[in-house]
Each structure stands twice: as C-alpha cells, then as structure tokens.
Design an enzyme around this catalytic site. Structure first.
Site, short mmCIF file in Angstrom:
data_model
loop_
_atom_site.label_atom_id
_atom_site.label_comp_id
_atom_site.label_asym_id
_atom_site.label_seq_id
_atom_site.Cartn_x
_atom_site.Cartn_y
_atom_site.Cartn_z
N HIS A 43 30.97 -11.42 -40.08
CA HIS A 43 29.75 -11.80 -39.54
C HIS A 43 30.25 -12.03 -38.03
CE1 HIS A 43 25.70 -13.41 -39.23
NE2 HIS A 43 26.31 -14.57 -38.69
N ASP A 65 18.62 -8.96 -33.34
CA ASP A 65 19.17 -10.13 -32.51
C ASP A 65 20.11 -9.82 -31.55
OD1 ASP A 65 21.53 -10.29 -33.42
OD2 ASP A 65 20.79 -11.57 -35.46
N GLY A 88 35.23 -22.88 -69.09
CA GLY A 88 34.77 -22.27 -67.77
C GLY A 88 36.11 -22.09 -66.93
N ALA A 110 16.35 -11.18 -46.61
CA ALA A 110 15.61 -9.98 -45.93
C ALA A 110 14.30 -10.53 -44.84
CB ALA A 110 15.12 -8.97 -46.87
N THR A 138 14.50 -11.44 -41.59
CA THR A 138 14.76 -11.07 -40.40
C THR A 138 14.49 -9.82 -40.28
OG1 THR A 138 16.39 -12.70 -39.70
CG2 THR A 138 16.26 -10.67 -38.47
N ARG A 156 29.64 -16.95 -42.43
CA ARG A 156 28.41 -17.39 -41.71
C ARG A 156 28.65 -18.82 -41.26
NH1 ARG A 156 23.37 -14.93 -44.93
NH2 ARG A 156 24.97 -15.04 -46.61
N LYS A 185 14.57 -13.10 -31.15
CA LYS A 185 14.14 -14.00 -32.13
C LYS A 185 14.81 -15.33 -32.04
CE LYS A 185 17.59 -13.43 -35.60
NZ LYS A 185 18.20 -12.63 -36.98
#
Length: 315
Positions: free
Chosen positions: A134, A173, A42, A228, A230, A100, A196
């Site tokens: 982000h 948002d 691997g 998906a 939101t 994120r 939200k």
C-alpha cells in the site's frame, strides 16, 4: 517450466494453499509436507513432516483475513523451519496485511505495519517477497531484504488483449497516480485522476476529476479493493461526467463488508483482480475476473534461489 532442485522447498499455511500449489507447479516441485491445525483451545499447531535441513525454503502465506490467524500461522511455521535448520527462510507475502497502518495520522496511534515487519524478521525470516505494498516505503520497515513485485504488468497484459478503444486510466486518488501512469504507459492510454477526500475511514467523497474522460472507456486502478466504496463511487462519478464504460482493477481483492453488494449493483462492467488473496465461493461473481500471480512469484523465487536479479521482473 520445469525446475528441480531438492534444496528448493515451497511450504504453505492455510491462507492461500491453491496459490502455493500453482507456484510449485510452475517450478516443477511439490508443496512441502506440512500441516497447520488448531488445538481444542484455539492455539495453532504446525507440523513439518519432511527434512528441511540446509534447504532454501519459501513459505507462501498472504496475511489476509482472518489476518491475525494467518499472521500467527506464518510466524509459527517460520519458527518451526528455523529450528529444523533450514538454510534460508523467505516469507512470500502476496498480500501484506496491516499495510494501511503505515504512519501516525493522529496522536498515540501505532504503526502496525512496522510491528508486523519486526515480528516476521524476529521470527526467523531472512528475506521477504511481497506485491504492491500500500505504501512502498514499508520495504524500509524490514531489516531483511524485501523484493517488492508489481501487479501492474499482469493487469496490463489482460487489458491489452481486450483491445479496448479510446482508453483512459483513472487513479481513484492522488496517491495512486504512479500506478495509473504505469498501466497507462503499458497499454498506450492517457490518465485522469479523481480528487477525493475521506471524512472518515472507508468513506470517500469525490470532489473533482482531473483529466478528460468524456466518451472514453475508463479503467480505474487501485492496489486494494476493500469495501469498494471508493471504486464504485468513482465509477458512478465518471459515468455522470461523460465516460462511456468503466472497468476496475486491483492487485488485492480484500472485498470486505458491503463490497460485494456494491460491486454487483455498480455500473462497473468488469472488476479485474489477482489471486494474491483467495476469493471465497460467494465472492466469485460474474463481474469479477481473477488473474494468477503464480508465474510472477515463481520467477521471483527462481531468481532469488539462483542469486539472480529480480528487478528484470519489473519490466
């Protein structure tokens, strides 16, 4: 556009070779001769089959799923190029994974976006190109120059050509208002905002809608569509409150977990995304329209290679 310079080289790993081919074609060069394989246990093995000594090398590799494999491929490729005496190595990250995880939201949490930036820098990258981080402040996590390209101009051009009427751009948002305003200004639309809350990760609840969406054609814009939840919840809330039609768009189609089924079953007319992340065959459905970021990244590479301003691409 034809661009020939033996000192400019484009390499790719396995994350998005088709995008690398598009970029190379735009530049008028060939993708560098290399191969990324696995040993039987691997471990990743990178073989660079041409000289890069003294070259200005750009490695195209979004760190999308499988993110850990793709990140390690990138790091090993960069290390191989550095040890082969490349003059400069630029990591081209159309999608920056772990973005994120950019702050501590509770005690004892890591800031993984910073760790990844450290790894890429320590590996030997001297510059990075990325798109629609982000959180924009992730640029500061790197100790090397970062060119942060916007995806909005590509999306704006597409929607401008559709000649939609009575359009309002909606941010899903409060954090995405700047992006929504940018798109709205480019296509001559007004904006609205969905208020939200997230009781837990990947779960959203619509609390309120700020702005006028009655009898309007709505374009929802986000940087990422992941599960998906939101975008589909927001689309239904907008229609329930009087919107006429709902389109959705984003730069990065992560499309994980239940996302595909949610999008298929949602009332969204069209989902417009870019190819920063490659969509597998089962994710290419009629409702999804894919736009190419290759010309934008190609222009950025030319400008970096020739020591010209990259900021002109933001216009």
């Amino acid at each position: 556009m034809s661009f020939e310079n033996r000192r400019l080289k484009i390499f790719t790993c396995n994350a998005n070779p088709s995008l690398a081919e598009e970029i190379a074609e735009y530049l008028g060069v060939s993708v560098g001769d290399s191969k990324v394989t696995r040993f039987s246990d691997g471990e990743i093995h990178v073989r660079i089959n041409e000289s890069v000594r003294g070259a200005d090398v750009f490695v195209v590799q979004p760190t999308c799923a499988p993110i850990n494999d793709n990140l390690m491929e990138l790091l090993i490729m960069i290390d191989g190029l550095r040890r082969a005496s490349a003059r400069r190595i630029t990591a081209v990250l159309p999608y920056y994974g772990y973005a994120r995880q950019d702050r501590k939201t509770r005690a004892r949490e890591p800031i993984t976006a910073k760790l990844v930036a450290n790894l890429i820098t320590s590996g030997g990258a001297m510059r990075a190109i990325t798109m629609d981080l982000h959180a924009g402040q992730i640029q500061g996590f790197f100790d090397i120059p970062v060119d942060h390209l916007p995806g909005v101009p590509i999306l704006a051009e597409y929607f401008s050509n559709k000649n939609l009427k009575d359009v309002v751009v909606v941010s899903p948002d409060l954090g995405g208002v700047t992006r929504a305003r940018d798109l709205a200004e480019r296509i001559g639309a007004s904006i609205a905002i969905i208020d939200k809350r997230r009781p837990e990760p990947n779960v959203a609840e619509v609390m309120n809608i700020i702005g006028t969406i009655q009898d309007k054609t709505v374009i929802m814009i986000d940087d990422i569509i992941d599960t998906a939840g939101t975008i589909t919840l927001g689309a239904q809330a907008l229609l329930d409150r009087g919107a006429k039609d709902v389109y959705a768009c984003c730069t990065h189609p992560v499309i994980s977990g239940p996302a595909l089924q949610r999008l298929q079953e949602s009332p969204i007319k069209e989902v417009v995304v870019t190819n920063t992340i490659p969509l597998t065959e089962e994710k290419i459905i009629d409702k999804i329209k894919v736009l190419s970021v290759a010309p934008l990244l190609g222009e950025a590479i030319i400008r970096i290679h020739e020591d010209l301003s990259v900021s002109k691409l933001f216009d």
